[in-house]
Design an enzyme around this catalytic site. Sequence first.
Site, PDB file in Angstrom:
ATOM      1  N   HIS A 170     -11.019  -6.312   9.270  1.00  9.86           N
ATOM      2  CA  HIS A 170     -11.778  -6.198   8.022  1.00  9.86           C
ATOM      3  C   HIS A 170     -13.106  -5.483   8.271  1.00  9.86           C
ATOM      4  O   HIS A 170     -14.056  -5.691   7.548  1.00  9.86           O
ATOM      5  CB  HIS A 170     -12.072  -7.576   7.418  1.00  9.86           C
ATOM      6  CG  HIS A 170     -10.885  -8.236   6.803  1.00  9.86           C
ATOM      7  ND1 HIS A 170      -9.932  -8.887   7.537  1.00  9.86           N
ATOM      8  CD2 HIS A 170     -10.486  -8.341   5.511  1.00  9.86           C
ATOM      9  CE1 HIS A 170      -8.995  -9.368   6.731  1.00  9.86           C
ATOM     10  NE2 HIS A 170      -9.307  -9.053   5.501  1.00  9.86           N
ATOM     11  N   GLU A 174       0.808  -1.215   0.000  1.00  9.39           N
ATOM     12  CA  GLU A 174       0.000   0.000   0.000  1.00  9.39           C
ATOM     13  C   GLU A 174       0.843   1.266   0.000  1.00  9.39           C
ATOM     14  O   GLU A 174       0.499   2.255  -0.644  1.00  9.39           O
ATOM     15  CB  GLU A 174      -0.950  -0.005   1.210  1.00  9.39           C
ATOM     16  CG  GLU A 174      -2.131  -0.965   1.100  1.00  9.39           C
ATOM     17  CD  GLU A 174      -1.778  -2.429   1.311  1.00  9.39           C
ATOM     18  OE1 GLU A 174      -0.616  -2.723   1.659  1.00  9.39           O
ATOM     19  OE2 GLU A 174      -2.662  -3.285   1.135  1.00  9.39           O
TER      20      GLU A 174
END
Length: 629
Positions: free
Chosen positions: A435, A368
């Site tokens: 998540h 990322e």
Amino acid sequence: MLILLRQGKISKWFSGIGQEAISVGVTHALEKEEYILPMHRNLGVFTTRDIPLYRLFAQWQGKASGFTQGRDRSFHFGTQEYHIIGMISHLGPQLGVADGIALAHQLRKEKKVTAVFTGEGATSEGDFHEALNVAAVWDLPVLFCIENNGYGLSTPTNEQFKCEHLADKGKGYGMESHIVEGNNILEVYTKVSKLVTDMRENPRPVLLEFKTFRMRGHEEASGTKYVPEELMQEWAAKDPLDNFAGFLKEEGVLSKDEEQKFKTEIQQEIEEHLQKAYAESEIIPNVGKELNEVYKHVDFKYVKPNIHRKNIRFVDAISDGLRESMKKFDNLVIMGQDVAEYGGVFKITDGFVEAFGKERVRNTPICESAIVSAAMGLSINGIKAVVEMQFADFASSGFNPIVNYLAKSHYRWGENADVVIRMPCGGGVAAGPFHSQTNEAWFTKTPGLKVVYPAFPFDAKGLLATAIEDPNPVLFFEHKGLYRSQYQDVPVGYYNLPLGKASVLKEGCDITIVTYGAGVHWALEVLESNENVKADLIDLRTLQPLDMESIYASVRKTGKLIILHEDSLFGGVASDISALVMENCFEHLDGPVRRVASMETPIPFNSKLEQQYLPKSRFEHEPLELLNY
Ligand SMILES: Cc1ncc(C[n+]2csc(CCOP(=O)(O)OP(=O)(O)O)c2C)c(N)n1
Ligand SMILES: [Mg+2]
């Protein structure tokens, strides 16, 4: 520079004494329009690109005419005029930014090399690994220049890495690499010239390890006590300037008189430009100017929605919006894990590769930080980017370039970051602590970012279009729980909606409920089952900019306010709204402002625990309680 520093005529400066041949040699080997991304020791890059010295002095003196208008110091600036992109203090992100710049050239089929510098110390950062890996996988023509000068501040190389040569790491990335004698300008120039000529024709990254030495302290105040005297002597004998001058004299190219003449000329130039910088005007602080220049100015041009509508899900609206923007902007690139043929884990980019090609719909390695940095580089070189975080939770692995590079560049040196980061977020799906987060408050806190958080398909599509149009960095939150549960009639084709405008979903005179994202649907449910509660229901839609005027107007009418959000309570958006309402509407309040939010724990997996964590059930009785206050 040393004298000026001691006299207090310039601010903090990192000496490149002993390493000059690398900056100068590499810069000479590149074309003027090829980007260079220097580090703190690379004064030679700036002087070789012929930036007038007075402009550099003005920067170091924090003058209004400095490259950052007094907002950042030393070499922390870039200039498109000279194709130099300066560092942020965190060192490593530079390397990923170079990837993005090189990718933009590659997408436009331009034969250009991008050079980026790093010290050997910063090669220990994850960013180094990520950026080299991405450049290798994508065959980007980036020249990665490591200046191995023996120390990272006081830490010697043997405490920094275990391999003998950093060039050896090239092999692990599948990348060509070379060791270069960094103190010999002829060697630097000839090797780099040959390489970049070839890289322009045969695009690929190359890793160079320049062996050199830092002859001064990290910066002047820290000294060199920890450096053994023999090392100093050994490297003093290899001084790049003395040796080159000696060589030129031996070859009969340079006479003593000429050398003296050059020195005198340069001294005069320095003196003259220093005086000129002194004459430049001082900063006069102006609140309005500072606030105005955090973001690039945008003129929003409304594009009306088509009357033809289709009943689609939230997830389809996002996909549709993205597709429309890909059609509208042929310089828009989508990057993310598994976004290409696989279509992304939520299938939002399903079919995009067929429609727009693999160059514009790019699978990325799992990195990322490098991808966010690369998006910054794309923007610097004229390409718009949408980055899909696979889950908003993983933005933490790209946090540094988001909050420090994307967010701060426009304020620091006028360079916008035309990047949208898509953030599939939110709980209620029994997906556990990594998540399920809704982490918008990590970003609403950071000046320079815009934050959008729609609750309905219509808003999601229109706001995504605007986020992509906007040349500033936008975090775009998409609640996963809404993806397949929310349907709406959504206009076909392209339309947009302004940022910073809340929508009033219900009107009532008793109470104001402010929320966003999944909270909007919880509030709607509660209001539907409590018809005696007459409430204004405000869906914020965007959190930065935040439509406080709509909130104030409603609170002035109702006198009572509840703010509901899915994020945990402390430091959440509700806290600031509450404070602002107290500060600005105190006399209109008829009861305490209530914040309703998730518990102060990480978000748990077990669905009973998760329901307890989320604020929905706690919210149910809040409107009535406040009503009866
Ligand atoms: C992420 C981060 N950690 C720590 C620092 C503090 N710091 C600035 S420069 C530096 C040493 C860098 O060493 P190296 O990469 O070898 O470059 P050199 O100074 O030797 O040219 C350190 C520790 C920083 N700027 N950023
Ligand atoms: Mg070093």
